[in-house]
Design a protein around this motif. Structure first.
Motif, PDB file in Angstrom:
ATOM      1  N   PRO A 178      43.469 -12.813  45.313  1.00 30.82           N
ATOM      2  CA  PRO A 178      43.708 -10.731  45.630  1.00 30.82           C
ATOM      3  C   PRO A 178      45.599 -10.953  44.626  1.00 30.82           C
ATOM      4  O   PRO A 178      45.727 -11.572  45.153  1.00 30.82           O
ATOM      5  CB  PRO A 178      43.773 -10.701  47.580  1.00 30.82           C
ATOM      6  CG  PRO A 178      44.049 -12.417  47.838  1.00 30.82           C
ATOM      7  CD  PRO A 178      42.767 -13.044  46.484  1.00 30.82           C
ATOM      8  N   THR A 179      45.412  -9.216  44.852  1.00 37.73           N
ATOM      9  CA  THR A 179      46.989  -9.018  44.262  1.00 37.73           C
ATOM     10  C   THR A 179      47.876  -8.170  45.646  1.00 37.73           C
ATOM     11  O   THR A 179      47.318  -8.364  46.733  1.00 37.73           O
ATOM     12  CB  THR A 179      46.957  -8.287  43.335  1.00 37.73           C
ATOM     13  OG1 THR A 179      46.971  -6.430  43.969  1.00 37.73           O
ATOM     14  CG2 THR A 179      45.595  -8.336  42.396  1.00 37.73           C
ATOM     15  N   ARG A 180      48.792  -8.713  45.010  1.00 38.81           N
ATOM     16  CA  ARG A 180      49.732  -7.227  46.218  1.00 38.81           C
ATOM     17  C   ARG A 180      49.458  -6.050  45.886  1.00 38.81           C
ATOM     18  O   ARG A 180      50.097  -5.112  46.218  1.00 38.81           O
ATOM     19  CB  ARG A 180      51.510  -7.984  46.222  1.00 38.81           C
ATOM     20  CG  ARG A 180      51.396  -9.206  46.661  1.00 38.81           C
ATOM     21  CD  ARG A 180      52.254  -9.877  46.329  1.00 38.81           C
ATOM     22  NE  ARG A 180      53.058 -11.492  46.978  1.00 38.81           N
ATOM     23  CZ  ARG A 180      54.346 -12.491  47.024  1.00 38.81           C
ATOM     24  NH1 ARG A 180      55.503 -11.272  46.557  1.00 38.81           N
ATOM     25  NH2 ARG A 180      54.537 -13.423  47.133  1.00 38.81           N
ATOM     26  N   ARG A 181      48.789  -5.699  44.826  1.00 39.79           N
ATOM     27  CA  ARG A 181      49.031  -4.520  44.141  1.00 39.79           C
ATOM     28  C   ARG A 181      47.512  -3.180  45.650  1.00 39.79           C
ATOM     29  O   ARG A 181      47.006  -4.453  45.044  1.00 39.79           O
ATOM     30  CB  ARG A 181      48.473  -3.886  43.087  1.00 39.79           C
ATOM     31  CG  ARG A 181      49.617  -4.378  42.040  1.00 39.79           C
ATOM     32  CD  ARG A 181      50.994  -3.864  42.216  1.00 39.79           C
ATOM     33  NE  ARG A 181      51.298  -2.488  42.390  1.00 39.79           N
ATOM     34  CZ  ARG A 181      51.159  -1.773  40.654  1.00 39.79           C
ATOM     35  NH1 ARG A 181      51.615  -2.741  39.720  1.00 39.79           N
ATOM     36  NH2 ARG A 181      50.816  -1.548  40.350  1.00 39.79           N
ATOM     37  N   SER A 182      47.838  -2.011  45.776  1.00 37.27           N
ATOM     38  CA  SER A 182      47.137  -1.345  46.517  1.00 37.27           C
ATOM     39  C   SER A 182      46.369  -0.228  44.882  1.00 37.27           C
ATOM     40  O   SER A 182      47.198  -0.405  44.126  1.00 37.27           O
ATOM     41  CB  SER A 182      47.339   0.137  47.081  1.00 37.27           C
ATOM     42  OG  SER A 182      48.543   0.587  46.510  1.00 37.27           O
ATOM     43  N   LEU A 183      44.950  -0.083  45.349  1.00 38.88           N
ATOM     44  CA  LEU A 183      44.137   0.942  44.044  1.00 38.88           C
ATOM     45  C   LEU A 183      45.174   2.202  44.214  1.00 38.88           C
ATOM     46  O   LEU A 183      45.828   2.261  43.114  1.00 38.88           O
ATOM     47  CB  LEU A 183      43.720   1.304  44.657  1.00 38.88           C
ATOM     48  CG  LEU A 183      42.107   1.747  43.676  1.00 38.88           C
ATOM     49  CD1 LEU A 183      41.626   1.089  42.395  1.00 38.88           C
ATOM     50  CD2 LEU A 183      40.625   2.417  44.386  1.00 38.88           C
ATOM     51  N   SER A 184      46.355   2.275  45.260  1.00 39.53           N
ATOM     52  CA  SER A 184      46.561   3.951  44.789  1.00 39.53           C
ATOM     53  C   SER A 184      47.668   3.802  44.411  1.00 39.53           C
ATOM     54  O   SER A 184      48.386   4.592  43.779  1.00 39.53           O
ATOM     55  CB  SER A 184      46.857   3.904  46.213  1.00 39.53           C
ATOM     56  OG  SER A 184      47.524   2.804  47.058  1.00 39.53           O
ATOM     57  N   SER A 185      48.416   2.604  44.374  1.00 36.14           N
ATOM     58  CA  SER A 185      49.852   2.692  42.930  1.00 36.14           C
ATOM     59  C   SER A 185      49.184   1.935  41.558  1.00 36.14           C
ATOM     60  O   SER A 185      50.085   2.467  41.271  1.00 36.14           O
ATOM     61  CB  SER A 185      50.260   1.001  43.265  1.00 36.14           C
ATOM     62  OG  SER A 185      49.989  -0.404  43.474  1.00 36.14           O
ATOM     63  N   LEU A 186      47.822   1.742  41.851  1.00 39.92           N
ATOM     64  CA  LEU A 186      47.725   1.469  40.714  1.00 39.92           C
ATOM     65  C   LEU A 186      47.271   3.372  39.875  1.00 39.92           C
ATOM     66  O   LEU A 186      47.715   3.784  38.546  1.00 39.92           O
ATOM     67  CB  LEU A 186      46.370   1.020  39.799  1.00 39.92           C
ATOM     68  CG  LEU A 186      46.498  -0.277  40.174  1.00 39.92           C
ATOM     69  CD1 LEU A 186      45.105  -1.041  39.696  1.00 39.92           C
ATOM     70  CD2 LEU A 186      48.466  -1.289  39.465  1.00 39.92           C
ATOM     71  N   PHE A 187      47.010   4.455  40.634  1.00 38.86           N
ATOM     72  CA  PHE A 187      46.794   5.286  40.126  1.00 38.86           C
ATOM     73  C   PHE A 187      47.050   6.284  41.239  1.00 38.86           C
ATOM     74  O   PHE A 187      46.688   6.943  42.285  1.00 38.86           O
ATOM     75  CB  PHE A 187      44.529   5.875  40.727  1.00 38.86           C
ATOM     76  CG  PHE A 187      43.891   4.787  39.483  1.00 38.86           C
ATOM     77  CD1 PHE A 187      44.160   4.773  38.037  1.00 38.86           C
ATOM     78  CD2 PHE A 187      43.684   4.054  39.709  1.00 38.86           C
ATOM     79  CE1 PHE A 187      43.591   4.546  37.538  1.00 38.86           C
ATOM     80  CE2 PHE A 187      42.961   2.423  39.653  1.00 38.86           C
ATOM     81  CZ  PHE A 187      43.272   3.402  37.984  1.00 38.86           C
TER      82      PHE A 187
END
Length: 234
Positions: free
Chosen positions: A69-78
């Motif tokens: 798992p990364t520390r990024r959320s999907l919303s942070s990518l989009f």
């Protein structure tokens, strides 16, 4: 909004290059599996990993790393894509193939759209951006999202398993969607140890302050082309 559109275009172009981006195909002649990396496997992409792998329609296999798992959320990518904010789990690192492509494992009893591969009963892997976007909008938390994936040519995965790089366990939907992936590799390794105990005499190795064992037939595999990643035998 412009940034989000550009990201979607980029992901779409990458997804088009994925050889499994075809209509969903049931895999009746083979089964999905969990792959547990051998402790001697030192490649940074696969070290201490558990993978889900399934047959692809072209005759090879396709899969993702489950426990990265990364520390990024999907919303942070989009950030301009409102439905992405509903996704609770973080984005996972799926593997070194097409690192810029978004892949989704979707829990559903039928194909969620075009560009999908049926992994097992009630589980599909989606590669096409339009399909993934529909999943995010309609059932955002019935899926797990990955950046990148892993692919094998026909016969390649079998060769790696025969050489002892991976131990194989039955695919399990609960493992795939487990919330906390910490310790997953160690747990799966313990399961494979119980299986290995029935296959032959173990060789003992040590790394990272821990002791591991491997049957004779697998130990030989790590003295060949993977000799640079093996640790010192005790």
């Amino acid at each position: 909004m412009v940034r989000a559109v550009r990201l979607l275009i980029a992901l779409s172009l990458l997804a088009c290059a994925v050889p499994w981006a075809a209509p969903a195909l049931a895999q009746d002649d083979d089964a999905a599996m969990l792959l547990v990396a051998h402790p001697a496997f030192r490649d940074l992409d696969y070290r201490q990993t558990v993978l889900l792998a399934a047959p692809g329609p072209s005759g090879g296999h396709v899969g993702v790393i489950l426990n990265r798992p990364t520390r990024r959320s999907l919303s942070s990518l989009f950030p301009e894509h409102e439905p992405s904010k509903k996704v609770m789990d973080p984005v996972h690192y799926g593997g070194p193939f097409s690192r810029g492509a978004l892949v989704a494992l979707v829990k559903t009893d039928s194909a969620p759209g075009a560009g999908t591969v049926q992994v097992m009963k009630n589980l599909y892997m989606a590669f096409r951006v339009n399909t993934i976007d529909q999943v995010i909008e309609s059932r955002p938390n019935d899926a797990r999202y990955y950046v990148g994936y892993v692919g094998w040519r026909p016969g390649e995965l079998k060769s790696e398993i025969d050489r002892g790089i991976w131990s194989v366990l039955n695919a399990d939907l609960d493992v795939v969607f487990r919330k906390d992936m910490e310790g997953l590799w160690e747990e799966m390794l313990q399961q494979t140890r119980r299986i290995r105990a029935k296959t032959g005499t173990d060789h003992v190795f040590q790394t990272d302050g821990k002791t591991w064992s491997v049957p004779d037939y697998q130990a030989a595999a790590f003295t060949g082309s993977f000799s640079k990643v093996i640790f010192d035998p005790r």
